[in-house]
Design an enzyme around this catalytic site. Sequence first.
Site, PDB file in Angstrom:
ATOM      1  N   CYS A  98       0.846  -1.200   0.000  1.00  0.00           N
ATOM      2  CA  CYS A  98       0.000   0.000   0.000  1.00  0.00           C
ATOM      3  C   CYS A  98       0.886   1.257   0.000  1.00  0.00           C
ATOM      4  CB  CYS A  98      -1.008  -0.038   1.142  1.00  0.00           C
ATOM      5  SG  CYS A  98      -2.363   1.149   0.944  1.00  0.00           S
ATOM      6  N   HIS A 188      -3.577  -5.491   0.493  1.00  0.00           N
ATOM      7  CA  HIS A 188      -3.060  -5.727   1.849  1.00  0.00           C
ATOM      8  C   HIS A 188      -3.012  -7.220   2.177  1.00  0.00           C
ATOM      9  CE1 HIS A 188      -2.815  -1.656   3.587  1.00  0.00           C
ATOM     10  NE2 HIS A 188      -3.827  -1.363   2.782  1.00  0.00           N
ATOM     11  N   GLU A 190      -1.604  -8.505   4.612  1.00  0.00           N
ATOM     12  CA  GLU A 190      -1.584  -8.641   6.075  1.00  0.00           C
ATOM     13  C   GLU A 190      -2.978  -8.502   6.701  1.00  0.00           C
ATOM     14  OE1 GLU A 190      -1.289  -4.149   5.646  1.00  0.00           O
ATOM     15  OE2 GLU A 190      -1.014  -5.942   4.434  1.00  0.00           O
TER      16      GLU A 190
END
Length: 244
Positions: A98, A188, A190
Amino acid sequence: MSQPKPRVAILKTGSTYPSIEEQFGDFEQWFLRGLSPDLDVTVFNAQADELPSDPADWDGVVVTGSPAMVSDREPWSERAAQWVLRVVDMNIPMLGVCYGHQLLAHALGGEVGYHPEGRESGTRRVELLASAQDDPLFRDMPRVFSAQLTHMQSVLSLPPGAVLLGRNEFEPHQAFRFGERAWGVQFHPEFSSAVMKAYLTVQAPALEQEGLDPQAMINSVEDAPEASGLLERFSRLVKHNHAG
């Protein structure tokens, strides 16, 4: 005598919303959950001007997301961009996510700014291009996969010499590689689906103002195991590279 674990630096470029941090922890915890436990990971708060000294001390680097904007060119961010450039020059495996993806592109001479169509948030599809078929990080992934996304800025133009790996109908630059071992991803890996829903809940008033339906977006969130698996694949690549 056992081999020392490969050393990975996480450059933390910001923090999540306080209500989300209270429930799920902050960015670095999410990355630590996804990266291999076989790595020796150290977190540096880049926003507080904590940067590792010599990139050569590290076997891998991860750059997190941030509520900050790369195009603001804040002094801490520009210093982080210069450090990232040294990592790329030394061919050390790096993954920018990001803000980290945008910072990598900016450092290498690409253009970063607000997406002309506004925000992309929620679970979306990402499509890999033919260039990803022999990419060391992406080659085992399906051609189309789900990923969690939330961003207002984008890589508007890739750095000269970068290889585009993934896109979707909203965002033409979802993933790229520069050189042999530096990757940027707009999505993302994560984020869990629970974190994604929490983001949409916090963003709901803004999403409504933008003419979007936050409840429908929350309802359409789903798990994104292929995207999340990118952190394990990056860990394997770092370990393989470290082993020589």
